[in-house]
Motif scaffolding. Structure first.
Motif, mmCIF file in Angstrom:
data_model
loop_
_atom_site.group_PDB
_atom_site.id
_atom_site.type_symbol
_atom_site.label_atom_id
_atom_site.label_comp_id
_atom_site.label_asym_id
_atom_site.label_seq_id
_atom_site.Cartn_x
_atom_site.Cartn_y
_atom_site.Cartn_z
ATOM 1 N N ARG A 233 29.363 73.982 43.252
ATOM 2 C CA ARG A 233 29.477 74.021 44.483
ATOM 3 C C ARG A 233 28.515 73.084 45.339
ATOM 4 O O ARG A 233 28.676 72.438 46.081
ATOM 5 N N LYS B 217 27.892 78.151 41.027
ATOM 6 C CA LYS B 217 26.997 77.877 42.378
ATOM 7 C C LYS B 217 26.476 76.550 42.344
ATOM 8 O O LYS B 217 26.454 75.741 43.283
ATOM 9 N N LEU C 155 33.402 75.686 54.255
ATOM 10 C CA LEU C 155 32.818 76.274 52.849
ATOM 11 C C LEU C 155 33.205 77.817 52.691
ATOM 12 O O LEU C 155 32.827 78.496 51.920
ATOM 13 N N SER C 156 34.074 78.585 53.507
ATOM 14 C CA SER C 156 34.551 79.634 53.307
ATOM 15 C C SER C 156 35.840 79.819 53.875
ATOM 16 O O SER C 156 36.530 79.236 54.768
ATOM 17 N N ASP C 157 36.750 81.140 53.610
ATOM 18 C CA ASP C 157 38.035 81.447 53.854
ATOM 19 C C ASP C 157 38.069 81.662 55.257
ATOM 20 O O ASP C 157 39.107 81.142 56.076
ATOM 21 N N ASP C 158 37.014 81.867 56.099
ATOM 22 C CA ASP C 158 37.099 82.219 57.685
ATOM 23 C C ASP C 158 36.719 81.058 58.287
ATOM 24 O O ASP C 158 36.834 80.953 59.560
ATOM 25 N N ALA C 159 36.081 80.110 57.832
ATOM 26 C CA ALA C 159 35.732 78.906 58.602
ATOM 27 C C ALA C 159 36.758 78.107 59.051
ATOM 28 O O ALA C 159 37.752 77.929 58.660
ATOM 29 N N GLN D 148 38.678 71.893 52.100
ATOM 30 C CA GLN D 148 37.609 72.615 51.191
ATOM 31 C C GLN D 148 37.477 71.898 49.941
ATOM 32 O O GLN D 148 37.724 70.700 49.433
#
Length: 289
Positions: free
Chosen positions: A74, A71, A25-29, A54
């Motif tokens: 998603r 929002k 759910l995030s770019d860093d996950a 993703q």
């Protein structure tokens, strides 16, 4: 994730499935996944697999093109991903509820609503207890002094003022984490119920009976040696003057707040003041919706 299925030599004709699906759910996950099969038999049917990804951009675009904000889009896709597991979770069945009733709420229409609620609960074989408030603060005192552990939830029948009494009772008695609170709007002021999205009392009860709970934020207000709690709004100065006057105009129904605001402005009863203590948002209570 590291999962292993071991098929022993004696386990002929067995079927084994293993799947690990992951949504980032995030770019860093990131996720490290390793599903394994260890097979010592000949006649078996076994599969294993893993997926990592993703949210699909095309799906997001489709929902956005249908006037769904990003929002919400998603959230819908995330829920759809997890639904395969969530749908298998069995919530605790509600067996006994305690109803906190303000008999004067909503032009005293609580009696008819209570009869409907009793009929519905009887059909569903749900036990219940009704507590009728006889004066301001009695609901708060009831929650503080009674043993409520035998109930699966508390249900408020009233408006925002009645809800506020219940919140203060739960928070001041440290029971907010152990018993959920449900809202059945029958007051002349139902701002919080409107925020939850349900103003029909019977539909609200059916939502409660589904057993779904959500956490809400609670304001904690410290004023000298007293502590208060709120979930809706905190006001002082003109806002306080308006509410004091609105209480005297309760016979007017929901419009009393607008009338009280106009009168307060016209009489110039506006006092600007500072709170004596900082306002803190803290704790949380369970709310059935």
């Amino acid at each position: 994730f590291n999962g292993k299925v071991v098929v022993h030599p004696q386990a002929q004709k067995i079927e084994a499935y293993q799947n690990n699906a992951n949504l980032l759910l995030s770019d860093d996950a990131e996720i490290d996944t390793k599903p394994e099969l260890e097979i010592y038999a000949d006649d078996v049917k076994c599969t294993h697999g893993a997926t990592v990804g993703q949210l699909d951009d095309d799906m997001l675009f489709y929902l956005r093109s249908r006037a769904v904000d990003e929002k919400t889009a998603r959230s819908l896709l995330t829920y759809a991903f997890a639904d395969e597991v969530i749908s298998e979770i069995n919530l605790k069945e509600i067996q006994k509820l305690c109803f906190l009733v303000n008999p004067k709420a909503g032009k005293q229409r609580s009696e008819a609503i209570v009869r409907e609620i009793q009929d519905l609960l009887g059909q569903k074989n749900i036990d219940f207890h009704f507590f009728n408030s006889d004066k301001e603060g009695s609901i708060t005192k009831f929650i503080q002094t009674e043993n409520l552990m035998g109930f699966d939830g508390l249900c408020v029948l009233g408006g925002d003022g009645t809800i506020n009494e219940a919140i203060n009772g739960l928070m001041s008695s440290d029971q907010s984490q152990s018993i959920p609170l449900g809202i059945i709007p029958i007051g002349s002021g139902n701002a919080f119920a409107e925020t939850l999205g349900e103003l029909d009392p019977i539909k609200a009860l059916n939502n409660i009976l589904s057993g779904t709970t959500s956490l809400i934020d609670v304001f904690k207000i410290e004023d000298r040696e007293k502590t208060f709690f709120a979930i809706n709004i905190i006001g002082w100065g003109m806002a306080a003057e308006v509410n004091i006057l609105a209480e005297k105009l309760r016979w007017m129904g929901g419009i009393r707040y607008s009338v009280a605001s106009l009168i307060t402005v016209m009489l110039s009863l506006i006092h600007i003041s500072e709170p004596t203590r900082p306002l803190y948002i803290s704790y949380a209570v369970f709310c059935l919706k």
